[in-house]
Design a protein around this motif. Structure first.
Motif, PDB file in Angstrom:
ATOM      1  N   ARG A   1      -1.286  -0.048  -6.479  1.00  0.00           N
ATOM      2  CA  ARG A   1      -1.502  -0.396  -5.256  1.00  0.00           C
ATOM      3  C   ARG A   1      -1.707  -1.940  -5.221  1.00  0.00           C
ATOM      4  NH1 ARG A   1      -3.585   3.462  -1.629  1.00  0.00           N
ATOM      5  NH2 ARG A   1      -2.417   5.043  -2.117  1.00  0.00           N
TER       6      ARG A   1
ATOM      7  N   THR B   1       0.721  -2.035   5.267  1.00  0.00           N
ATOM      8  CA  THR B   1       1.016  -1.949   3.784  1.00  0.00           C
ATOM      9  C   THR B   1      -0.196  -1.317   3.015  1.00  0.00           C
ATOM     10  OG1 THR B   1       1.924  -3.022   1.577  1.00  0.00           O
ATOM     11  CG2 THR B   1       0.095  -4.137   2.991  1.00  0.00           C
ATOM     12  N   GLU B   2       0.094  -0.535   1.970  1.00  0.00           N
ATOM     13  CA  GLU B   2      -0.957  -0.049   1.328  1.00  0.00           C
ATOM     14  C   GLU B   2      -1.098  -0.817  -0.018  1.00  0.00           C
ATOM     15  OE1 GLU B   2       0.253   3.968   0.240  1.00  0.00           O
ATOM     16  OE2 GLU B   2      -0.134   4.753   1.936  1.00  0.00           O
TER      17      GLU B   2
ATOM     18  N   ASP C   1      -9.689   3.411  -1.102  1.00  0.00           N
ATOM     19  CA  ASP C   1      -8.205   3.262  -0.781  1.00  0.00           C
ATOM     20  C   ASP C   1      -7.182   2.976  -1.925  1.00  0.00           C
ATOM     21  OD1 ASP C   1      -9.005   3.890   1.942  1.00  0.00           O
ATOM     22  OD2 ASP C   1      -9.326   1.762   2.644  1.00  0.00           O
TER      23      ASP C   1
END
Length: 512
Positions: free
Chosen positions: A275, A468-469, A509
């Protein structure tokens, strides 16, 4: 070494007192007294190779009876000669003790008497206690000893011949058994006893010493070879290292996997890296979770522990609670203008403070902001310089919330950064937030923070989070730079497009 008679005293010469004391006691009695002693030398050439000797004068004891010299002249001369010869043969130049020592050719006086026997030492002390106290002896300088010539060898006396003893058969069998052999057997010869000294030797009480067959060689000090220097071994030159991978792979090696962690923690760390979080930072967070949190929360899932450790690392900016001036800066397209509109709309609809927006050197004169704020009734002031807006902000900052929008600036443009810094000094914002898009790369993010930090930036706004992640890049930027996160922005809508940053939600997340 021969004694000399002077004034009722007898003089003895020898190489040591230990050598002379037994003779003095034997010849002059146990109660003899040493009255003086001195060191002398004899022999040598020109003072070299002289032999060191000790000369003592002894007063005989009461029981001593001096030998009587025969009255006949011829017999007296022969007696004196025999006495001198006997004393000369009694010199300990060669003796059974010398011959028994290893390497007798190199024997010195110190080798003959390495340690005085206890009896001799006590007798010597008794002699000196009975006589005069000896003076302290100065240490003599070492003098090379001259080898003492050995007397001529004496031919041994011929042994008496013995007739062989003949044994008959019965005696043979009785002694040697039933073995058949010659009748005549020669019996082993019995050793002939040596003749003991008589006459003069018995009178003097001196036993003749054994005579060496060969003269003792002069003693030469052993030559000690100098130690050879140790050879210097040259250090081997390092061998060239062959690169098994391309140069690019060597310069930027792939990050090593995390070791010593539970599999779930390793998987969580790998997800952080996927990430956008830096590899080293992800490993440190996973290690902190297992080493620091797991002992306190032993029943927790390693994944939850990694999430908790990451949340503890993310710095958070406190929310504004009262009146003041809040400014937003950032490069063009970062989303700072929409952040200004969203924050103003939220306070206008749900806040308790009056809200005013100031657009500094807006390219469109503040048209876009006016359109976005129209539904919420927020007042907008467009200014061209900081000096122009300083007077306006002086009246508004104490009664409500003033939000300032600034023109886009490149972190590489020194002139733009300097001009914007001068205008911000005039406006004197209480808070200055930097808008950073989530799509930015790690190198560009570091360059952006380094360029605009001199403006007085105190917080980060993470924008374009819906695109976006890879939120780990900006989160890692906040952790590495120490700039706290204040807001998260997403989408194009004004309402519900801005929310305060939450470390726990961001960590979850990143570790889905």
């Amino acid at each position: 070494m021969a004694p000399e008679h002077q004034d009722n005293t007898y003089t003895y010469r020898g190489r040591s007192l230990e050598e002379l004391v037994p003779r003095i006691r034997q010849e002059l009695g146990d109660d003899a007294v040493i009255v003086s002693r001195r060191e002398t030398t004899s022999g040598g050439v020109g003072g070299f190779f002289a032999k060191r000797e000790i000369e003592v004068e002894v007063r005989p004891g009461a029981a001593f009876v001096p030998p009587q010299m025969p009255e006949e002249p011829g017999v007296a001369a022969a007696f004196a000669q025999q006495l001198a010869d006997a004393q000369e043969r009694a010199r300990p130049a060669t003796s059974p003790e010398i011959d028994a020592l290893p390497g007798s050719a190199d024997v010195t006086v110190d080798d003959l008497f390495p340690t005085p026997p206890p009896a001799a030492s006590q007798n010597l002390a008794a002699l000196f206690n009975a006589g005069l106290a000896p003076a302290a002896e100065p240490e003599p300088e070492p003098v090379a000893a001259e080898p003492e010539p050995a007397p001529a060898p004496v031919a041994p006396e011929p042994e008496l011949e013995r007739e062989p003893e003949v044994l008959d058969d019965d005696e043979w069998e009785e002694i040697y058994g039933d073995e058949e052999d010659d009748d005549e057997v020669v019996a082993p010869e019995e050793p002939v006893a040596e003749e003991q000294p008589t006459g003069m030797f018995d009178y003097l009480g001196v036993a003749p010493e054994a005579i060496a067959e060969e003269p003792a060689a002069a003693w030469d000090p052993p030559v000690v070879p100098e130690p050879e220097p140790e050879p210097v071994v040259p250090e081997p030159e390092p061998e060239p290292i062959a690169l098994a991978e391309p140069v690019a792979a060597v310069i930027s090696p792939a990050p090593a996997p995390v070791h010593g962690l539970p599999p779930a923690a390793i998987v969580a760390a790998e997800r952080l890296v996927a990430r956008g979080l830096r590899q080293g930072l992800a490993e440190a967070i996973a290690d902190e979770a297992i080493a620091g949190l797991a002992p306190l929360l032993p029943a927790s899932d390693p994944k939850d522990l990694v999430t908790d450790a990451l949340a503890r690392r993310i710095p958070m900016h406190p929310l504004r609670r009262g009146p003041g001036v809040v400014g937003f800066v950032g490069p063009g397209g970062a989303g700072k203008t929409r952040c200004v509109a969203r924050l103003a709309a939220a306070h206008a609809r749900h806040g308790v403070l009056a809200v005013t927006v100031v657009a500094l050197r807006s390219p469109d004169g503040g048209a876009e902001l006016r359109r976005l704020l129209a539904p919420y009734g927020v007042a907008l002031h467009a200014i061209e310089s900081g000096a122009e807006g300083a007077g306006l902000l002086a009246e508004l900052r104490s009664t409500g919330l003033v939000i300032v929008d600034t023109p886009g600036v490149s972190p590489r443009s020194t002139g733009e950064l300097r001009a914007l810094g001068t205008e911000l000094d005039s406006l004197a914002p209480d808070e200055l937030h930097l808008a950073v898009p989530a799509t930015i790369g790690p190198a560009a993010a570091q360059e952006l923070v380094s360029g605009v930090r001199e403006l007085g930036v105190g917080a980060l706004v993470l924008t374009h989070t819906d695109e976006t992640e890879m939120l780990g890049t900006v989160i890692g930027l906040a952790i590495d730079s120490g700039l706290p996160l204040s807001y998260l922005a997403r989408g194009q809508a004004v309402e519900a497009g801005l929310k305060p940053a939450n470390a726990t939600e961001l960590a979850r997340d990143l570790v889905p």
